[in-house]
Design a protein around this motif. Sequence first.
Motif, PDB file in Angstrom:
ATOM      1  N   GLN A 173       6.209  -1.325   7.744  1.00 30.04           N
ATOM      2  CA  GLN A 173       4.719  -1.219   7.381  1.00 30.04           C
ATOM      3  C   GLN A 173       3.516  -2.540   7.207  1.00 30.04           C
ATOM      4  OE1 GLN A 173       3.662   1.742   8.266  1.00 30.04           O
ATOM      5  NE2 GLN A 173       1.628   1.592   8.080  1.00 30.04           N
ATOM      6  N   GLU A 174       3.900  -3.145   6.710  1.00 31.39           N
ATOM      7  CA  GLU A 174       2.652  -4.524   7.021  1.00 31.39           C
ATOM      8  C   GLU A 174       2.800  -5.190   8.106  1.00 31.39           C
ATOM      9  OE1 GLU A 174       2.712  -9.102   4.350  1.00 31.39           O
ATOM     10  OE2 GLU A 174       4.397  -7.299   3.597  1.00 31.39           O
ATOM     11  N   SER A 175       3.143  -5.219   8.380  1.00 26.05           N
ATOM     12  CA  SER A 175       3.513  -6.239  10.209  1.00 26.05           C
ATOM     13  C   SER A 175       2.547  -5.273  11.369  1.00 26.05           C
ATOM     14  CB  SER A 175       4.844  -6.543  10.723  1.00 26.05           C
ATOM     15  OG  SER A 175       5.556  -7.162   9.700  1.00 26.05           O
ATOM     16  N   VAL A 176       2.982  -3.184  11.148  1.00 26.23           N
ATOM     17  CA  VAL A 176       2.248  -2.837  12.050  1.00 26.23           C
ATOM     18  C   VAL A 176       0.434  -2.829  11.248  1.00 26.23           C
ATOM     19  CG1 VAL A 176       2.026  -0.060  12.496  1.00 26.23           C
ATOM     20  CG2 VAL A 176       4.331  -0.845  11.593  1.00 26.23           C
ATOM     21  N   ASP A 177       0.648  -2.907  10.227  1.00 24.11           N
ATOM     22  CA  ASP A 177      -1.291  -3.276   9.548  1.00 24.11           C
ATOM     23  C   ASP A 177      -2.110  -4.043  10.111  1.00 24.11           C
ATOM     24  OD1 ASP A 177      -0.808  -0.582   8.060  1.00 24.11           O
ATOM     25  OD2 ASP A 177      -0.223  -1.826   5.877  1.00 24.11           O
ATOM     26  N   GLU A 178      -0.730  -5.138  10.414  1.00 29.35           N
ATOM     27  CA  GLU A 178      -1.698  -6.433  11.130  1.00 29.35           C
ATOM     28  C   GLU A 178      -1.186  -6.939  12.114  1.00 29.35           C
ATOM     29  OE1 GLU A 178       0.414  -9.070   9.250  1.00 29.35           O
ATOM     30  OE2 GLU A 178      -0.502  -8.569   6.465  1.00 29.35           O
ATOM     31  N   GLU A 181      -4.624  -6.525  18.606  1.00 26.25           N
ATOM     32  CA  GLU A 181      -5.139  -5.071  19.067  1.00 26.25           C
ATOM     33  C   GLU A 181      -4.463  -4.509  19.950  1.00 26.25           C
ATOM     34  OE1 GLU A 181      -9.901  -3.220  21.010  1.00 26.25           O
ATOM     35  OE2 GLU A 181      -9.291  -5.713  19.205  1.00 26.25           O
ATOM     36  N   LEU A 229      -1.728  -1.629  19.725  1.00 19.58           N
ATOM     37  CA  LEU A 229      -2.188  -0.547  18.848  1.00 19.58           C
ATOM     38  C   LEU A 229      -2.586   0.428  20.351  1.00 19.58           C
ATOM     39  CD1 LEU A 229      -4.711  -1.238  16.438  1.00 19.58           C
ATOM     40  CD2 LEU A 229      -2.108  -1.183  16.396  1.00 19.58           C
ATOM     41  N   GLU A 242       2.233   4.418  18.351  1.00 18.96           N
ATOM     42  CA  GLU A 242       3.261   3.970  17.064  1.00 18.96           C
ATOM     43  C   GLU A 242       4.450   4.131  16.622  1.00 18.96           C
ATOM     44  OE1 GLU A 242       1.343   4.434  12.633  1.00 18.96           O
ATOM     45  OE2 GLU A 242      -0.019   5.049  14.186  1.00 18.96           O
ATOM     46  N   GLY A 299       6.935   1.217  14.701  1.00 18.92           N
ATOM     47  CA  GLY A 299       6.775   1.599  13.282  1.00 18.92           C
ATOM     48  C   GLY A 299       8.233   2.112  12.657  1.00 18.92           C
ATOM     49  N   ARG A 313       9.167   1.566   5.559  1.00 14.87           N
ATOM     50  CA  ARG A 313       8.558   0.952   4.571  1.00 14.87           C
ATOM     51  C   ARG A 313       8.502  -0.592   5.450  1.00 14.87           C
ATOM     52  NH1 ARG A 313       9.949  -2.548   0.608  1.00 14.87           N
ATOM     53  NH2 ARG A 313      11.927  -0.932   0.713  1.00 14.87           N
TER      54      ARG A 313
END
Length: 300
Positions: free
Chosen positions: A210-215, A218, A221, A225, A229, A232
């Motif tokens: 999840q942390e890497s998905v958030d970072e 673009e 994206l 998705e 992902g 966690r």
Amino acid sequence: MYTQAASTLLTIRDLLRFAISRFNEAELSYGHGSSNAHDEAAYLILSTLKLPIDTLDPYLDARLLPGEVETVLDIIARRAVERVPAAYLTHEAWQGEFNFYVDERVLVPRSFIYELMGEPLEPWIEHPELVHRALDLCTGSGCLAIQLAHHYPDAQVDAVDISLDALEVASINIENYGLQERIQLIHSDMTEGLEEPYDLIISNPPYVDQESVDELPEEYLHEPELALGSGRDGLDATRVILAEASRLLNPKGVLLVEIGHNRDVLEAAYPQLPFVWLETSGGDGFVFLLTREDLTEAGL
């Protein structure tokens, strides 16, 4: 700027320079085929103009029609401004010697697993004809299922995905390679409904934490998705695979799974499993191998 370019630029060399400048200016992220602005620009220009993508120099000083310039500039803008991955702009992606149709319904193919089929697996699968049934879990565009069928010509391949959109793309690629009689597409959530035992199971499942998905940059994206992902720690899908693999493998069956940068987390979660980490072009920490015997001895 793009309007001015349309009335000023004349040659492929002009467009190449313009594209590289725009890509560098935008600080694009690469990782869907090319690794730098020059290669990305050259590929997009040559592909858009229907020229051989591996032959640039003879065409550099060719003057283009106004309509051709506008078409190329549109592609450059979509890459630089909208940050659309190149493969989605050309609807083509390469994996080894194979090329595939892709669009935003599937991930851009970039799995290391294709490097390991055939000869690298001979310590565990001595002869290709020993693989009669194979499974590709989370098949996406169908790229790995097609390469499975190529390396193991006696195998019937099941290609599974939860996304109907992805399976539509996979069907295009399977038809393009004439493998409709050997590859069966199955709509399922991971292993649900699968019963027949397999000699070889491969999977490039979602594995981004999840942390890497958030970072993610673009560019990523634009990809589904659902295919990136996996909870966690990025191991939700892999846990399902490990729990179900022994049920789905023949006694001498082999499991091959890609897990990205999650080696340490995975080994800590399953200390009882003797993971074999196979060498790929990215290193030896991305794809693991287990046999059915390994799984059953570990109580899985």
